[in-house]
Design an enzyme around this catalytic site. Structure first.
Site, PDB file in Angstrom:
ATOM      1  N   ALA A 108       2.209   2.449  -3.378  1.00 19.94           N
ATOM      2  CA  ALA A 108       1.309   2.760  -4.502  1.00 19.94           C
ATOM      3  C   ALA A 108       1.597   4.171  -5.010  1.00 19.94           C
ATOM      4  CB  ALA A 108      -0.144   2.629  -4.059  1.00 19.94           C
TER       5      ALA A 108
ATOM      6  N   THR B 108       0.834  -1.212   0.000  1.00 14.62           N
ATOM      7  CA  THR B 108       0.000   0.000   0.000  1.00 14.62           C
ATOM      8  C   THR B 108       0.866   1.258   0.000  1.00 14.62           C
ATOM      9  OG1 THR B 108      -1.731  -1.169   1.204  1.00 14.62           O
ATOM     10  CG2 THR B 108      -1.766   1.245   1.325  1.00 14.62           C
TER      11      THR B 108
ATOM     12  N   ARG C  96      -6.327  -6.905 -14.097  1.00 12.94           N
ATOM     13  CA  ARG C  96      -6.795  -5.775 -13.293  1.00 12.94           C
ATOM     14  C   ARG C  96      -6.632  -4.452 -14.037  1.00 12.94           C
ATOM     15  NH1 ARG C  96      -4.022  -2.236  -9.179  1.00 12.94           N
ATOM     16  NH2 ARG C  96      -2.201  -3.041 -10.256  1.00 12.94           N
TER      17      ARG C  96
ATOM     18  N   HIS D 298       3.816  -7.649 -10.653  1.00 12.53           N
ATOM     19  CA  HIS D 298       3.286  -6.489  -9.942  1.00 12.53           C
ATOM     20  C   HIS D 298       2.050  -6.803  -9.097  1.00 12.53           C
ATOM     21  CE1 HIS D 298       2.505  -2.249  -9.281  1.00 12.53           C
ATOM     22  NE2 HIS D 298       1.308  -2.336  -9.832  1.00 12.53           N
TER      23      HIS D 298
ATOM     24  N   HIS E  12       3.665  -5.351 -14.426  1.00  9.75           N
ATOM     25  CA  HIS E  12       3.585  -3.919 -14.738  1.00  9.75           C
ATOM     26  C   HIS E  12       4.575  -3.676 -15.865  1.00  9.75           C
ATOM     27  CE1 HIS E  12       3.518   0.403 -14.439  1.00  9.75           C
ATOM     28  NE2 HIS E  12       2.551   0.328 -13.538  1.00  9.75           N
TER      29      HIS E  12
ATOM     30  N   GLY F  12       0.355   5.573  -8.571  1.00 10.27           N
ATOM     31  CA  GLY F  12      -0.624   6.184  -9.477  1.00 10.27           C
ATOM     32  C   GLY F  12      -1.815   6.763  -8.750  1.00 10.27           C
ATOM     33  N   GLY F  13      -2.458   5.941  -7.907  1.00  9.93           N
ATOM     34  CA  GLY F  13      -3.573   6.467  -7.141  1.00  9.93           C
ATOM     35  C   GLY F  13      -4.731   5.511  -7.028  1.00  9.93           C
TER      36      GLY F  13
ATOM     37  N   GLU G 206      -4.984   6.611 -16.545  1.00  9.80           N
ATOM     38  CA  GLU G 206      -4.036   5.504 -16.696  1.00  9.80           C
ATOM     39  C   GLU G 206      -4.568   4.555 -17.760  1.00  9.80           C
ATOM     40  OE1 GLU G 206      -3.224   3.708 -12.888  1.00  9.80           O
ATOM     41  OE2 GLU G 206      -2.295   5.523 -12.117  1.00  9.80           O
TER      42      GLU G 206
ATOM     43  N   ARG H  55      -2.565  -2.991 -19.358  1.00  2.62           N
ATOM     44  CA  ARG H  55      -1.239  -3.503 -19.002  1.00  2.62           C
ATOM     45  C   ARG H  55      -0.842  -4.796 -19.663  1.00  2.62           C
ATOM     46  NH1 ARG H  55      -1.106  -2.033 -12.699  1.00  2.62           N
ATOM     47  NH2 ARG H  55      -1.175   0.179 -13.186  1.00  2.62           N
TER      48      ARG H  55
HETATM   49  P1  FAD Z   1      -0.395  -4.788   1.596  1.00  3.82           P
HETATM   50  O1  FAD Z   1      -0.521  -3.326   1.569  1.00  3.82           O
HETATM   51  O2  FAD Z   1       0.699  -5.386   0.817  1.00  3.82           O
HETATM   52  O3  FAD Z   1      -0.220  -5.240   3.101  1.00  3.82           O
HETATM   53  C1  FAD Z   1       0.031  -6.594   3.402  1.00  3.82           C
HETATM   54  C2  FAD Z   1       0.267  -6.709   4.892  1.00  3.82           C
HETATM   55  O4  FAD Z   1       0.237  -8.053   5.289  1.00  3.82           O
HETATM   56  C3  FAD Z   1       1.615  -6.173   5.339  1.00  3.82           C
HETATM   57  O5  FAD Z   1       1.417  -5.478   6.548  1.00  3.82           O
HETATM   58  C4  FAD Z   1       2.424  -7.433   5.617  1.00  3.82           C
HETATM   59  O6  FAD Z   1       3.456  -7.278   6.564  1.00  3.82           O
HETATM   60  C5  FAD Z   1       1.330  -8.317   6.150  1.00  3.82           C
HETATM   61  N1  FAD Z   1       1.622  -9.746   6.080  1.00  3.82           N
HETATM   62  C6  FAD Z   1       1.807 -10.509   4.979  1.00  3.82           C
HETATM   63  N2  FAD Z   1       2.016 -11.785   5.331  1.00  3.82           N
HETATM   64  C7  FAD Z   1       1.969 -11.823   6.688  1.00  3.82           C
HETATM   65  C8  FAD Z   1       2.131 -12.851   7.652  1.00  3.82           C
HETATM   66  N3  FAD Z   1       2.398 -14.128   7.307  1.00  3.82           N
HETATM   67  N4  FAD Z   1       2.033 -12.527   8.954  1.00  3.82           N
HETATM   68  C9  FAD Z   1       1.803 -11.243   9.337  1.00  3.82           C
HETATM   69  N5  FAD Z   1       1.650 -10.234   8.477  1.00  3.82           N
HETATM   70  C10 FAD Z   1       1.721 -10.531   7.170  1.00  3.82           C
HETATM   71  N6  FAD Z   1      -2.859  -0.210  -6.639  1.00  3.82           N
HETATM   72  C11 FAD Z   1      -3.668   0.833  -6.937  1.00  3.82           C
HETATM   73  O7  FAD Z   1      -4.901   0.698  -6.866  1.00  3.82           O
HETATM   74  N7  FAD Z   1      -3.141   2.032  -7.309  1.00  3.82           N
HETATM   75  C12 FAD Z   1      -1.795   2.243  -7.399  1.00  3.82           C
HETATM   76  O8  FAD Z   1      -1.368   3.337  -7.722  1.00  3.82           O
HETATM   77  C13 FAD Z   1      -0.927   1.171  -7.105  1.00  3.82           C
HETATM   78  N8  FAD Z   1       0.417   1.318  -7.210  1.00  3.82           N
HETATM   79  C14 FAD Z   1       1.232   0.301  -6.819  1.00  3.82           C
HETATM   80  C15 FAD Z   1       2.611   0.486  -6.817  1.00  3.82           C
HETATM   81  C16 FAD Z   1       3.459  -0.506  -6.375  1.00  3.82           C
HETATM   82  C17 FAD Z   1       4.943  -0.288  -6.370  1.00  3.82           C
HETATM   83  C18 FAD Z   1       2.921  -1.724  -5.907  1.00  3.82           C
HETATM   84  C19 FAD Z   1       3.811  -2.813  -5.409  1.00  3.82           C
HETATM   85  C20 FAD Z   1       1.548  -1.933  -5.933  1.00  3.82           C
HETATM   86  C21 FAD Z   1       0.703  -0.933  -6.382  1.00  3.82           C
HETATM   87  N9  FAD Z   1      -0.686  -1.094  -6.374  1.00  3.82           N
HETATM   88  C22 FAD Z   1      -1.501  -0.050  -6.707  1.00  3.82           C
HETATM   89  C23 FAD Z   1      -1.288  -2.300  -5.826  1.00  3.82           C
HETATM   90  C24 FAD Z   1      -1.714  -2.006  -4.371  1.00  3.82           C
HETATM   91  O9  FAD Z   1      -0.747  -1.182  -3.760  1.00  3.82           O
HETATM   92  C25 FAD Z   1      -1.864  -3.250  -3.567  1.00  3.82           C
HETATM   93  O10 FAD Z   1      -2.637  -4.187  -4.249  1.00  3.82           O
HETATM   94  C26 FAD Z   1      -2.552  -2.940  -2.239  1.00  3.82           C
HETATM   95  O11 FAD Z   1      -1.867  -1.913  -1.566  1.00  3.82           O
HETATM   96  C27 FAD Z   1      -2.595  -4.171  -1.389  1.00  3.82           C
HETATM   97  O12 FAD Z   1      -3.065  -3.816  -0.120  1.00  3.82           O
HETATM   98  P2  FAD Z   1      -3.237  -4.956   0.950  1.00  3.82           P
HETATM   99  O13 FAD Z   1      -3.744  -4.286   2.170  1.00  3.82           O
HETATM  100  O14 FAD Z   1      -3.990  -6.072   0.375  1.00  3.82           O
HETATM  101  O15 FAD Z   1      -1.736  -5.510   1.170  1.00  3.82           O
HETATM  102  C1  SIN Z   2       0.918   2.634 -11.321  1.00  3.80           C
HETATM  103  O1  SIN Z   2       0.995   3.687 -10.700  1.00  3.80           O
HETATM  104  O2  SIN Z   2       1.224   2.488 -12.499  1.00  3.80           O
HETATM  105  C2  SIN Z   2       0.422   1.463 -10.577  1.00  3.80           C
HETATM  106  C3  SIN Z   2      -1.033   1.529 -10.512  1.00  3.80           C
HETATM  107  C4  SIN Z   2      -1.572   0.194 -10.149  1.00  3.80           C
HETATM  108  O3  SIN Z   2      -0.853  -0.771  -9.995  1.00  3.80           O
HETATM  109  O4  SIN Z   2      -2.800   0.125 -10.030  1.00  3.80           O
END
Ligand code: FAD
Ligand code: SIN
Length: 532
Positions: free
Chosen positions: A45, A42, A384, A349, A241, A47-48, A113, A288
């Site tokens: 992230a 998270t 996605r 990604h 990505h 882009g937004g 995007e 993508r």
């Molecule tokens: P995460 O935010 O990954 O959190 C996972 C949590 O689980 C962490 O706290 C981790 O420590 C914990 N965890 C995992 N396994 C265990 C375990 N065994 N025991 C205890 N804790 C554990 N999406 C968009 O919609 N817009 C964007 O602009 C965008 N940009 C992105 C850019 C990048 C570089 C990346 C990598 C992803 C991007 N995404 C974007 C995708 C998006 O960020 C993620 O899909 C989203 O943040 C996932 O949120 P989450 O809460 O599911 O997991």
């Molecule tokens: C990006 O900013 O290109 C990532 C956006 C996403 O993964 O949704």
């Protein structure tokens, strides 16, 4: 050690934090996270967050774009729920304190995007995730009903299997009673008994050699559910990505947001020639899967390790204002994006598949919910749409919180659960066995299960994975539990699930592209003579 709570939350990204805030109004919450709470996907992230804010955008347009990107494999009911509820959830996030960039007029500055027919991405410069994570974490940390356990690694969810009962994939009523969690500070295993549990463990990009995902993304939640005989789906759809910064010395790969292409950046080859129109009439802003395959093809033709993103024609001041983080990052490795093209290549990604959940975030296991990247709601289908995942996490964590709160009155703790038994295990003093197997796994997945697949390559991957699997299981049975061996084991499981699902899918669709199956479903916006 034992702990008893109403709500157990595993993961501190947008899915876990936003859920915790809501269920905390109904009972005690314990939130465990395997490293520091803010270290999540998270936070990275860029882009937004996509949401319909103003005309001429409409829910119908966003729904349509999501269906097209997903190659019409998305569940339309879930798409409708997500999109029509998203504006309300995003407004709630804003009310909690998250800030997004605005125009001088006071309206939100919406970005575009790939695959979006309108400008609809709310963002905070190119650091949207950091803004969201920080806002949520501040609220969660100060909530009196929420306890956060950092550096606590969830090993397995607890089911009736741990009471000595047989559980198979055919067992009708598998129940979740909490989780076994390794305290990484003192290496003891905590039994957390909970009335309901939410898995929000994020993605699994580390199963591949090149990924934008942080180290924490090791597919733990999905592997836990699969081991517990719960349902997992859509694992063949792993999104690459198209534009990660090509800088091989660095892991994870730094993301160059798609919003930069939305801002006018163009994909070019080493000679400075644009190539995307050869593949799709939407050019650099095609979805993508199309862009990543096109880049993969260009790299195969040229033999180069990367292609380039050209921003030299864009307004220099605006470019730096909108993308300060990307500008600074590129400058730190000697690239001034105002004067030089940015070398980029595709990187693993986003995991579109995951723990199968319904419209209330309920998994196939009773009292176990999943939200965020580890969950498969049916929103993404075969691919996605950019910036649709933060949004999905907010919508389904909200829905799961409503259902979990309702269940509370009728769900009791199961006190008979035994503590973790590690009798007969010894300390594994050869970490090299784990790190080497991890490298082998990533190499196999990258070589044979990447952007372009075939049955031959997938079967090769499966055979190699079986060897790594048996070696690792053997080591796991004998060793004192460590985070490293658990993560390796989980990623092997993820690799297996991706390959198995890919072999079962006898067509090319969305992110699953196999040379053995020419495309059968025409994407209505794709050019007729699409060469891939
Ligand atoms: P995460 O935010 O990954 O959190 C996972 C949590 O689980 C962490 O706290 C981790 O420590 C914990 N965890 C995992 N396994 C265990 C375990 N065994 N025991 C205890 N804790 C554990 N999406 C968009 O919609 N817009 C964007 O602009 C965008 N940009 C992105 C850019 C990048 C570089 C990346 C990598 C992803 C991007 N995404 C974007 C995708 C998006 O960020 C993620 O899909 C989203 O943040 C996932 O949120 P989450 O809460 O599911 O997991
Ligand atoms: C990006 O900013 O290109 C990532 C956006 C996403 O993964 O949704």
């Amino acid at each position: 050690m034992r702990k008893k709570v109403d709500f157990l939350v595993i993961g501190s990204g947008i899915a876990g934090l936003s859920y915790a805030l809501k269920v905390a109004e109904h009972g005690t919450v314990c939130l465990v996270t395997k490293t520091r709470a803010k270290e999540t996907a998270t936070r990275y992230a860029q882009g937004g967050i996509a949401t319909v804010m103003y005309t001429p955008d409409t829910y119908e347009k966003h729904i349509h774009d999501t269906m097209v990107a997903g190659d019409y494999l998305s569940n339309e009911k879930i798409v409708r729920i997500t999109i029509t509820e998203s504006t309300e959830r995003v407004k709630e996030l804003i009310a909690w304190g998250a800030e997004f960039d605005k125009e001088k007029s006071g309206k939100y500055d919406l970005a575009k995007e790939g695959g979006h027919s309108e400008k609809r991405i709310l963002h905070y410069k190119d650091q949207t995730g950091e803004e969201i994570e920080q806002t949520l974490l501040e609220r969660v940390t100060s909530h009196p009903n929420i306890e956060i356990l950092e550096n606590h690694f969830a090993i397995d969810i607890i089911t009736q299997h741990h009471l000595g009962k047989e559980v198979t994939r055919r067992t009708k009523e598998i129940q979740c009673y909490g989780a076994y969690v390794l305290n990484l500070q003192n290496n003891t295993i905590l039994t957390i008994l909970a009335r309901t549990t939410l898995l929000s463990t994020g993605g699994a990009g580390n199963v591949y050699g090149i990924t934008t995902n942080p180290e924490i993304a090791t597919g733990d939640g999905v592997a836990m559910v699969y081991r517990a005989k719960g349902r997992v789906r859509d694992m063949e759809f792993f999104q690459f990505h198209p534009t990660a910064l090509y800088h091989p010395a660095e892991r994870p790969a730094f993301l160059i947001t798609e919003a930069l292409r939305g801002f006018g950046g163009l994909l070019k080859n080493r000679q400075g020639v644009e190539f995307m129109y050869k593949y799709d009439k939407r050019g650099s802003l095609a979805p993508r899967d199309v862009v990543a395959r096109a880049i993969d093809n260009e790299m195969k033709i040229s033999g180069d390790d990367c292609v380039y993103l050209d921003c030299r024609h864009l307004d220099k001041i605006q470019l730096v204002n909108h993308f300060p983080n990307i500008y600074a990052k590129c400058l730190s490795i000697g690239i001034n994006i105002n004067n030089e093209m940015i070398p980029v290549n595709p990187a693993a990604h986003y995991m579109c598949g995951g723990i199968s959940v319904d419209e209330w975030g309920r998994s196939s296991i009773r009292n176990l919910y999943a939200s965020g990247e580890c969950a498969a709601t049916g929103l993404h289908g075969a691919n996605r749409l950019a910036s649709n995942s933060l949004l999905e996490s907010l919508v389904f964590s909200h829905r799961a919180s409503i259902d979990a709160a309702k269940q509370l009155a009728t769900t009791a703790l199961c006190e008979e659960i035994p503590d973790w038994n590690d009798e007969g295990t010894v300390l594994n003093e050869e970490m090299i066995l784990i790190t080497q197997s991890m490298k082998e796994l990533q190499a196999v997945m990258t070589s044979y299960v990447g952007i372009v697949r075939s049955n031959l390559r997938l079967n090769r991957a499966l055979k190699r994975l079986e060897i790594i699997y048996h070696e690792t299981e053997d080591l796991y049975q004998k060793s004192v539990i460590t985070q490293q061996i658990c993560e390796l084991r989980n990623l092997i499981n993820i690799g297996y699930l991706i390959i198995k699902a890919a072999l079962e899918r006898k067509e090319s669709i969305g992110l699953h592209y196999s040379i053995d199956y020419p495309r059968t479903r025409a994407n209505e916006f794709e050019v007729a003579d699409h060469p891939l």
